[in-house]
Design a protein around this motif. Structure first.
Motif, PDB file in Angstrom:
ATOM      1  N   VAL A   1       0.839  -1.206   0.000  1.00 32.61           N
ATOM      2  CA  VAL A   1       0.000   0.000   0.000  1.00 32.61           C
ATOM      3  C   VAL A   1       0.868   1.248   0.000  1.00 32.61           C
ATOM      4  O   VAL A   1       0.622   2.186  -0.761  1.00 32.61           O
ATOM      5  N   PHE A   2       1.903   1.269   0.831  1.00 34.68           N
ATOM      6  CA  PHE A   2       2.801   2.419   0.895  1.00 34.68           C
ATOM      7  C   PHE A   2       3.469   2.651  -0.461  1.00 34.68           C
ATOM      8  O   PHE A   2       3.554   3.779  -0.937  1.00 34.68           O
ATOM      9  N   ALA A   3       3.930   1.587  -1.101  1.00 29.09           N
ATOM     10  CA  ALA A   3       4.569   1.707  -2.410  1.00 29.09           C
ATOM     11  C   ALA A   3       3.584   2.227  -3.450  1.00 29.09           C
ATOM     12  O   ALA A   3       3.926   3.074  -4.278  1.00 29.09           O
ATOM     13  N   MET A   4       2.347   1.737  -3.398  1.00 27.40           N
ATOM     14  CA  MET A   4       1.339   2.191  -4.364  1.00 27.40           C
ATOM     15  C   MET A   4       1.026   3.671  -4.162  1.00 27.40           C
ATOM     16  O   MET A   4       0.904   4.421  -5.132  1.00 27.40           O
ATOM     17  N   ILE A   5       0.907   4.098  -2.911  1.00 29.93           N
ATOM     18  CA  ILE A   5       0.636   5.513  -2.628  1.00 29.93           C
ATOM     19  C   ILE A   5       1.801   6.371  -3.099  1.00 29.93           C
ATOM     20  O   ILE A   5       1.609   7.425  -3.698  1.00 29.93           O
ATOM     21  N   THR A   6       3.018   5.919  -2.859  1.00 28.83           N
ATOM     22  CA  THR A   6       4.205   6.661  -3.288  1.00 28.83           C
ATOM     23  C   THR A   6       4.222   6.807  -4.802  1.00 28.83           C
ATOM     24  O   THR A   6       4.465   7.902  -5.331  1.00 28.83           O
ATOM     25  N   LEU A   7       3.982   5.720  -5.521  1.00 25.62           N
ATOM     26  CA  LEU A   7       3.957   5.784  -6.987  1.00 25.62           C
ATOM     27  C   LEU A   7       2.851   6.695  -7.487  1.00 25.62           C
ATOM     28  O   LEU A   7       3.040   7.456  -8.440  1.00 25.62           O
ATOM     29  N   LEU A   8       1.694   6.620  -6.847  1.00 24.87           N
ATOM     30  CA  LEU A   8       0.590   7.489  -7.232  1.00 24.87           C
ATOM     31  C   LEU A   8       0.962   8.948  -7.028  1.00 24.87           C
ATOM     32  O   LEU A   8       0.689   9.798  -7.876  1.00 24.87           O
TER      33      LEU A   8
ATOM     34  N   GLU B   1      -3.784  18.630  -2.156  1.00 31.70           N
ATOM     35  CA  GLU B   1      -2.895  17.768  -1.395  1.00 31.70           C
ATOM     36  C   GLU B   1      -3.373  17.680   0.050  1.00 31.70           C
ATOM     37  O   GLU B   1      -3.972  18.615   0.572  1.00 31.70           O
ATOM     38  N   TRP B   2      -3.064  16.558   0.664  1.00 32.95           N
ATOM     39  CA  TRP B   2      -3.331  16.329   2.063  1.00 32.95           C
ATOM     40  C   TRP B   2      -2.065  15.805   2.712  1.00 32.95           C
ATOM     41  O   TRP B   2      -1.233  15.195   2.064  1.00 32.95           O
ATOM     42  N   CYS B   3      -1.932  16.015   3.994  1.00 30.25           N
ATOM     43  CA  CYS B   3      -0.797  15.522   4.764  1.00 30.25           C
ATOM     44  C   CYS B   3      -1.312  14.386   5.644  1.00 30.25           C
ATOM     45  O   CYS B   3      -2.219  14.593   6.455  1.00 30.25           O
ATOM     46  N   VAL B   4      -0.775  13.191   5.473  1.00 27.02           N
ATOM     47  CA  VAL B   4      -1.261  12.036   6.230  1.00 27.02           C
ATOM     48  C   VAL B   4      -0.125  11.363   6.990  1.00 27.02           C
ATOM     49  O   VAL B   4       1.044  11.482   6.617  1.00 27.02           O
TER      50      VAL B   4
ATOM     51  N   LEU C   1       7.207  11.269  10.071  1.00 24.33           N
ATOM     52  CA  LEU C   1       5.917  10.834  10.579  1.00 24.33           C
ATOM     53  C   LEU C   1       4.784  11.028   9.581  1.00 24.33           C
ATOM     54  O   LEU C   1       3.692  10.499   9.778  1.00 24.33           O
ATOM     55  N   ALA C   2       5.009  11.780   8.525  1.00 25.67           N
ATOM     56  CA  ALA C   2       3.924  12.077   7.589  1.00 25.67           C
ATOM     57  C   ALA C   2       4.461  12.341   6.195  1.00 25.67           C
ATOM     58  O   ALA C   2       5.651  12.572   6.008  1.00 25.67           O
ATOM     59  N   PHE C   3       3.553  12.304   5.222  1.00 29.42           N
ATOM     60  CA  PHE C   3       3.908  12.633   3.848  1.00 29.42           C
ATOM     61  C   PHE C   3       2.659  13.149   3.143  1.00 29.42           C
ATOM     62  O   PHE C   3       1.544  12.977   3.623  1.00 29.42           O
ATOM     63  N   ARG C   4       2.881  13.823   2.024  1.00 30.35           N
ATOM     64  CA  ARG C   4       1.774  14.401   1.262  1.00 30.35           C
ATOM     65  C   ARG C   4       1.194  13.371   0.306  1.00 30.35           C
ATOM     66  O   ARG C   4       1.914  12.570  -0.271  1.00 30.35           O
ATOM     67  N   VAL C   5      -0.130  13.444   0.139  1.00 29.30           N
ATOM     68  CA  VAL C   5      -0.823  12.597  -0.834  1.00 29.30           C
ATOM     69  C   VAL C   5      -1.789  13.470  -1.620  1.00 29.30           C
ATOM     70  O   VAL C   5      -2.158  14.561  -1.183  1.00 29.30           O
ATOM     71  N   GLU C   6      -2.189  12.982  -2.755  1.00 33.78           N
ATOM     72  CA  GLU C   6      -3.148  13.705  -3.590  1.00 33.78           C
ATOM     73  C   GLU C   6      -4.439  12.929  -3.746  1.00 33.78           C
ATOM     74  O   GLU C   6      -5.257  13.235  -4.606  1.00 33.78           O
ATOM     75  N   VAL C   7      -4.624  11.941  -2.891  1.00 29.81           N
ATOM     76  CA  VAL C   7      -5.859  11.165  -2.844  1.00 29.81           C
ATOM     77  C   VAL C   7      -6.554  11.541  -1.547  1.00 29.81           C
ATOM     78  O   VAL C   7      -5.971  11.412  -0.466  1.00 29.81           O
TER      79      VAL C   7
END
Length: 115
Positions: free
Chosen positions: A8-15, A27-30, A96-102
């Motif tokens: 899941v982490f790898a898929m989110i990173t690739l996305l 963007e969101w910070c999760v 502790l966190a990273f940005r996502v666009e989902v």
């Protein structure tokens, strides 16, 4: 074989890498699901202890209380602080966190996003 969390982490990173090629996006910070629960909880306690961060949504009966996990609560708190203060230089890209666009919102819980 890779664990479900690693996949899941790898898929989110690739996305995230793929979506970064777009010119306009929200963007969101999760919370990083691989971070230590104790570190996430300490950050929640520290952040919610400030007067300017309203953590009532992750309290019992709040719209973001469920799912009642430290990772979900930390995601809400990190994003709330980041959205409010990113123009002042607050970053999301740390251990502790990273940005996502989902959109991480679920049920009645709506995570704030970029305007």
């Amino acid at each position: 074989m890779a664990s479900h969390g690693s996949v899941v982490f790898a898929m989110i990173t690739l996305l995230c890498i793929f979506i970064n090629f777009k010119s306009s996006y929200a963007e969101w910070c999760v919370a990083n699901p691989h971070a230590k629960v104790s570190d996430l909880q300490e950050s929640i306690d520290s952040t919610c202890g400030h007067r300017y961060v309203d953590c009532s949504a992750i309290q019992p009966n709040g719209p973001c209380y469920e799912p009642n996990t430290v990772v979900d609560h930390a995601s809400y708190v990190f994003n709330l602080e980041w959205q409010e203060h990113k123009k002042e230089g607050v970053i999301c890209d740390f251990g502790l966190a990273f940005r996502v666009e989902v959109d991480p919102s679920h049920g009645n819980c709506k995570f704030p996003s970029d305007p």
